[in-house]
Scaffold this motif. Structure first.
Motif, PDB file in Angstrom:
ATOM      1  N   LYS A   9       0.827  -1.196   0.000  1.00 50.12           N
ATOM      2  CA  LYS A   9       0.000   0.000   0.000  1.00 50.12           C
ATOM      3  C   LYS A   9       0.865   1.252   0.000  1.00 50.12           C
ATOM      4  CE  LYS A   9      -3.692   2.364   2.531  1.00 50.12           C
ATOM      5  NZ  LYS A   9      -4.537   2.373   3.746  1.00 50.12           N
ATOM      6  N   LYS A  10       0.749   2.049  -1.028  1.00 54.53           N
ATOM      7  CA  LYS A  10       1.521   3.294  -1.129  1.00 54.53           C
ATOM      8  C   LYS A  10       0.574   4.466  -1.320  1.00 54.53           C
ATOM      9  CE  LYS A  10       5.547   0.971  -3.150  1.00 54.53           C
ATOM     10  NZ  LYS A  10       6.407   1.094  -1.981  1.00 54.53           N
ATOM     11  N   THR A  11      -0.519   4.438  -0.576  1.00 54.69           N
ATOM     12  CA  THR A  11      -1.529   5.489  -0.706  1.00 54.69           C
ATOM     13  C   THR A  11      -1.695   6.241   0.609  1.00 54.69           C
ATOM     14  OG1 THR A  11      -3.320   3.961  -0.106  1.00 54.69           O
ATOM     15  CG2 THR A  11      -2.783   4.178  -2.448  1.00 54.69           C
ATOM     16  N   ILE A  12      -2.271   7.421   0.497  1.00 55.28           N
ATOM     17  CA  ILE A  12      -2.619   8.231   1.664  1.00 55.28           C
ATOM     18  C   ILE A  12      -3.997   8.827   1.399  1.00 55.28           C
ATOM     19  CG2 ILE A  12      -1.422  10.265   0.724  1.00 55.28           C
ATOM     20  CD1 ILE A  12      -0.795  11.080   3.610  1.00 55.28           C
ATOM     21  N   SER A  13      -4.846   8.829   2.412  1.00 52.60           N
ATOM     22  CA  SER A  13      -6.200   9.349   2.244  1.00 52.60           C
ATOM     23  C   SER A  13      -6.172  10.848   1.993  1.00 52.60           C
ATOM     24  CB  SER A  13      -7.041   9.043   3.482  1.00 52.60           C
ATOM     25  OG  SER A  13      -6.552   9.764   4.605  1.00 52.60           O
ATOM     26  N   PHE A  14      -7.248  11.366   1.433  1.00 53.97           N
ATOM     27  CA  PHE A  14      -7.337  12.804   1.159  1.00 53.97           C
ATOM     28  C   PHE A  14      -7.180  13.623   2.448  1.00 53.97           C
ATOM     29  CE2 PHE A  14      -9.342  16.837   0.205  1.00 53.97           C
ATOM     30  CZ  PHE A  14      -8.882  17.114  -1.069  1.00 53.97           C
ATOM     31  N   PRO A  15      -7.924  13.282   3.540  1.00 57.71           N
ATOM     32  CA  PRO A  15      -7.713  14.023   4.795  1.00 57.71           C
ATOM     33  C   PRO A  15      -6.303  13.844   5.343  1.00 57.71           C
ATOM     34  CG  PRO A  15      -9.790  12.797   4.865  1.00 57.71           C
ATOM     35  CD  PRO A  15      -9.049  12.323   3.669  1.00 57.71           C
ATOM     36  N   GLY A  16      -5.745  12.623   5.205  1.00 63.59           N
ATOM     37  CA  GLY A  16      -4.382  12.387   5.687  1.00 63.59           C
ATOM     38  C   GLY A  16      -3.369  13.225   4.952  1.00 63.59           C
ATOM     39  N   CYS A  17      -3.588  13.408   3.660  1.00 64.79           N
ATOM     40  CA  CYS A  17      -2.711  14.271   2.863  1.00 64.79           C
ATOM     41  C   CYS A  17      -2.787  15.710   3.352  1.00 64.79           C
ATOM     42  CB  CYS A  17      -3.110  14.172   1.392  1.00 64.79           C
ATOM     43  SG  CYS A  17      -2.012  15.059   0.253  1.00 64.79           S
ATOM     44  N   GLY A  18      -4.012  16.156   3.678  1.00 61.81           N
ATOM     45  CA  GLY A  18      -4.185  17.522   4.195  1.00 61.81           C
ATOM     46  C   GLY A  18      -3.472  17.709   5.521  1.00 61.81           C
ATOM     47  N   VAL A  19      -3.565  16.704   6.402  1.00 60.32           N
ATOM     48  CA  VAL A  19      -2.890  16.781   7.703  1.00 60.32           C
ATOM     49  C   VAL A  19      -1.383  16.834   7.518  1.00 60.32           C
ATOM     50  CG1 VAL A  19      -2.408  15.524   9.838  1.00 60.32           C
ATOM     51  CG2 VAL A  19      -4.756  15.659   8.977  1.00 60.32           C
ATOM     52  N   GLN A  20      -0.868  16.013   6.601  1.00 59.04           N
ATOM     53  CA  GLN A  20       0.570  15.992   6.346  1.00 59.04           C
ATOM     54  C   GLN A  20       1.057  17.331   5.806  1.00 59.04           C
ATOM     55  OE1 GLN A  20       2.658  13.388   3.224  1.00 59.04           O
ATOM     56  NE2 GLN A  20       2.767  12.113   5.064  1.00 59.04           N
ATOM     57  N   MET A  21       0.294  17.911   4.881  1.00 58.53           N
ATOM     58  CA  MET A  21       0.653  19.227   4.350  1.00 58.53           C
ATOM     59  C   MET A  21       0.614  20.292   5.440  1.00 58.53           C
ATOM     60  SD  MET A  21      -0.595  20.060   0.499  1.00 58.53           S
ATOM     61  CE  MET A  21      -2.280  19.524   0.657  1.00 58.53           C
ATOM     62  N   PHE A  22      -0.424  20.216   6.287  1.00 55.44           N
ATOM     63  CA  PHE A  22      -0.551  21.204   7.366  1.00 55.44           C
ATOM     64  C   PHE A  22       0.662  21.153   8.288  1.00 55.44           C
ATOM     65  CE2 PHE A  22      -1.626  22.032  11.806  1.00 55.44           C
ATOM     66  CZ  PHE A  22      -2.069  23.339  11.727  1.00 55.44           C
ATOM     67  N   LEU A  23       1.033  19.951   8.725  1.00 57.53           N
ATOM     68  CA  LEU A  23       2.176  19.819   9.644  1.00 57.53           C
ATOM     69  C   LEU A  23       3.466  20.259   8.983  1.00 57.53           C
ATOM     70  CD1 LEU A  23       1.316  16.401  11.348  1.00 57.53           C
ATOM     71  CD2 LEU A  23       1.186  18.682  12.366  1.00 57.53           C
ATOM     72  N   SER A  24       3.642  19.909   7.712  1.00 54.46           N
ATOM     73  CA  SER A  24       4.858  20.296   7.009  1.00 54.46           C
ATOM     74  C   SER A  24       4.985  21.811   6.911  1.00 54.46           C
ATOM     75  CB  SER A  24       4.848  19.679   5.606  1.00 54.46           C
ATOM     76  OG  SER A  24       5.972  20.102   4.868  1.00 54.46           O
ATOM     77  N   PHE A  25       3.897  22.488   6.520  1.00 54.36           N
ATOM     78  CA  PHE A  25       3.905  23.946   6.425  1.00 54.36           C
ATOM     79  C   PHE A  25       4.108  24.593   7.792  1.00 54.36           C
ATOM     80  CE2 PHE A  25       2.116  24.254   2.082  1.00 54.36           C
ATOM     81  CZ  PHE A  25       2.875  25.316   1.652  1.00 54.36           C
ATOM     82  N   ALA A  26       3.359  24.106   8.785  1.00 56.73           N
ATOM     83  CA  ALA A  26       3.424  24.702  10.121  1.00 56.73           C
ATOM     84  C   ALA A  26       4.818  24.588  10.707  1.00 56.73           C
ATOM     85  CB  ALA A  26       2.396  24.039  11.040  1.00 56.73           C
ATOM     86  N   MET A  27       5.425  23.386  10.614  1.00 53.77           N
ATOM     87  CA  MET A  27       6.752  23.181  11.192  1.00 53.77           C
ATOM     88  C   MET A  27       7.821  23.961  10.450  1.00 53.77           C
ATOM     89  SD  MET A  27       5.943  21.274  13.725  1.00 53.77           S
ATOM     90  CE  MET A  27       4.283  21.957  13.691  1.00 53.77           C
ATOM     91  N   GLY A  28       7.722  24.003   9.112  1.00 55.48           N
ATOM     92  CA  GLY A  28       8.717  24.727   8.331  1.00 55.48           C
ATOM     93  C   GLY A  28       8.701  26.219   8.607  1.00 55.48           C
ATOM     94  N   ALA A  29       7.514  26.822   8.613  1.00 54.95           N
ATOM     95  CA  ALA A  29       7.404  28.259   8.878  1.00 54.95           C
ATOM     96  C   ALA A  29       7.807  28.587  10.307  1.00 54.95           C
ATOM     97  CB  ALA A  29       5.966  28.724   8.614  1.00 54.95           C
ATOM     98  N   THR A  30       7.395  27.736  11.250  1.00 56.35           N
ATOM     99  CA  THR A  30       7.746  27.973  12.656  1.00 56.35           C
ATOM    100  C   THR A  30       9.250  27.904  12.860  1.00 56.35           C
ATOM    101  OG1 THR A  30       5.635  27.025  13.391  1.00 56.35           O
ATOM    102  CG2 THR A  30       7.388  27.199  15.034  1.00 56.35           C
ATOM    103  N   GLU A  31       9.909  26.951  12.191  1.00 57.52           N
ATOM    104  CA  GLU A  31      11.362  26.830  12.337  1.00 57.52           C
ATOM    105  C   GLU A  31      12.080  28.069  11.813  1.00 57.52           C
ATOM    106  OE1 GLU A  31      15.034  23.719  11.639  1.00 57.52           O
ATOM    107  OE2 GLU A  31      12.970  23.103  11.215  1.00 57.52           O
ATOM    108  N   CYS A  32      11.610  28.611  10.697  1.00 59.03           N
ATOM    109  CA  CYS A  32      12.218  29.833  10.159  1.00 59.03           C
ATOM    110  C   CYS A  32      12.145  30.973  11.170  1.00 59.03           C
ATOM    111  CB  CYS A  32      11.530  30.238   8.861  1.00 59.03           C
ATOM    112  SG  CYS A  32      11.814  29.133   7.469  1.00 59.03           S
ATOM    113  N   VAL A  33      10.973  31.151  11.781  1.00 60.07           N
ATOM    114  CA  VAL A  33      10.796  32.233  12.745  1.00 60.07           C
ATOM    115  C   VAL A  33      11.606  31.951  14.015  1.00 60.07           C
ATOM    116  CG1 VAL A  33       9.135  33.582  14.074  1.00 60.07           C
ATOM    117  CG2 VAL A  33       8.494  32.705  11.828  1.00 60.07           C
TER     118      VAL A  33
END
Length: 317
Positions: A88-112
């Motif tokens: 299985k190499k799939t991710i659900s639509f909501p799971g993809c949204g959660v992954q994107m959210f965490l990636s964006f949040a952590m990346g921006a927070t680290e910069c600041v």
């Protein structure tokens, strides 16, 4: 999610499926690095909390950075590793949204956070007598909290704009994770608003912190060079060398990701996609691991705190 997205309920993550000979190697490498990230960051968080000598602004920011790296890597690496063990190499639509959210949040927070740490080093070296007043608990706790809030707000905006798009056809993401640019390519709608918002976000969370860090270190280096003794200059520079090294690794990787030349022929484009994935892996796994190793191995206070903690543990047994 809206009706327009009901035709796509999950995404397929290609990863390195086209290169099965590399999968076993990358599985072992990523697993080892992930364990180092968890161990290194866990140790820094524990010693920063329980060692009273490390209850300072710098180590408070550092423990936040460690927790951030654990969250960032844990949002993608377990899924990445599990894809090697199962078909299985799939991710659900909501799971993809959660992954994107965490990636964006952590990346921006680290910069600041990195810019806040640069300000902390600026005050410590350029204004040491006022350091306890300027960097009091009433100051550095809101600074860290503001970094997390800013990163979270940016992530909510970017993720919601991406998840509102209609995905009515191809659902194959040519990446290890739900990387937003790879996801946006699959949308069957105009993504100009997404592109503009990402450009604005990059200016705020990448360019502005870089300029702030650069200006801080101009003043820091200027102050260090005015110190009369060589030993004094060495000690002053050692207090910010770890942070400066982490900044160079963090932003250097980002610069390399976006500045590399693009291939024009199809075979070159295929190699380029593999290179992009490997660089992304370096940014998402190797950089957090290096951050902790840099702060652990180049910081006498952290090494002493870990040694004392281990000695106390052994003596109690």
């Amino acid at each position: 999610m809206g009706r327009t997205n009901q035709s796509v309920t999950e995404f397929v993550l290609l990863g390195l499926s086209g290169y099965p000979e590399l999968e076993a190697i990358y599985f072992v490498l990523v697993l080892c690095m992930y364990l180092v990230i968890l161990l290194g960051n866990g140790l820094i968080i524990i010693v920063s909390v329980f060692n009273s000598h490390l209850h300072t602004p710098m180590y408070f920011f550092l423990s936040n950075l460690s927790f951030l790296d654990v969250c960032y890597t844990s949002s993608s690496i377990p899924l990445f590793l599990s894809s090697f063990l199962t078909s299985k190499k799939t991710i659900s639509f909501p799971g993809c949204g959660v992954q994107m959210f965490l990636s964006f949040a952590m990346g921006a927070t680290e910069c600041v956070l990195l810019s806040m740490m640069a300000f902390d080093r600026y005050v410590a070296i350029c204004n040491p007598l006022r350091y306890p007043i300027i960097m009091s608990k009433a100051s550095y706790v809101p600074m860290a909290a503001g970094s997390w809030i800013a990163g979270g707000v940016n992530s909510v905006l970017q993720t919601s704009l991406a998840m509102r798009l209609p995905f009515c056809g191809d659902n194959v993401i040519n990446h290890f994770t739900c990387e937003i640019l790879a996801v946006l390519k699959l949308a069957c709608a105009d993504i100009s608003v997404n592109v503009i918002s990402m450009i604005v976000a990059n200016m705020i969370f990448l360019v502005v912190p870089v300029l702030f860090i650069f200006i801080s270190y101009v003043f820091i280096l200027s102050t260090i060079l005015r110190i009369p003794s060589a030993e004094g200059r060495r000690k002053a520079f050692s207090t910010c060398s770890a942070h400066l090294t982490v900044v160079i690794v963090f932003y250097g990787t980002i610069l390399f990701m976006y500045a590399q030349p693009k291939a024009k022929d199809s075979s070159g484009a295929d190699k380029e996609q593999v290179a992009d994935k490997i660089i992304s892996l370096f940014y998402g796994v190797v950089t957090p691991m290096l951050n902790r190793l840099i702060y652990s191995l180049r910081n006498k206070d952290v090494k002493a705190a870990v040694k004392n903690m281990l000695c106390q543990k052994l003596s109690s047994e």
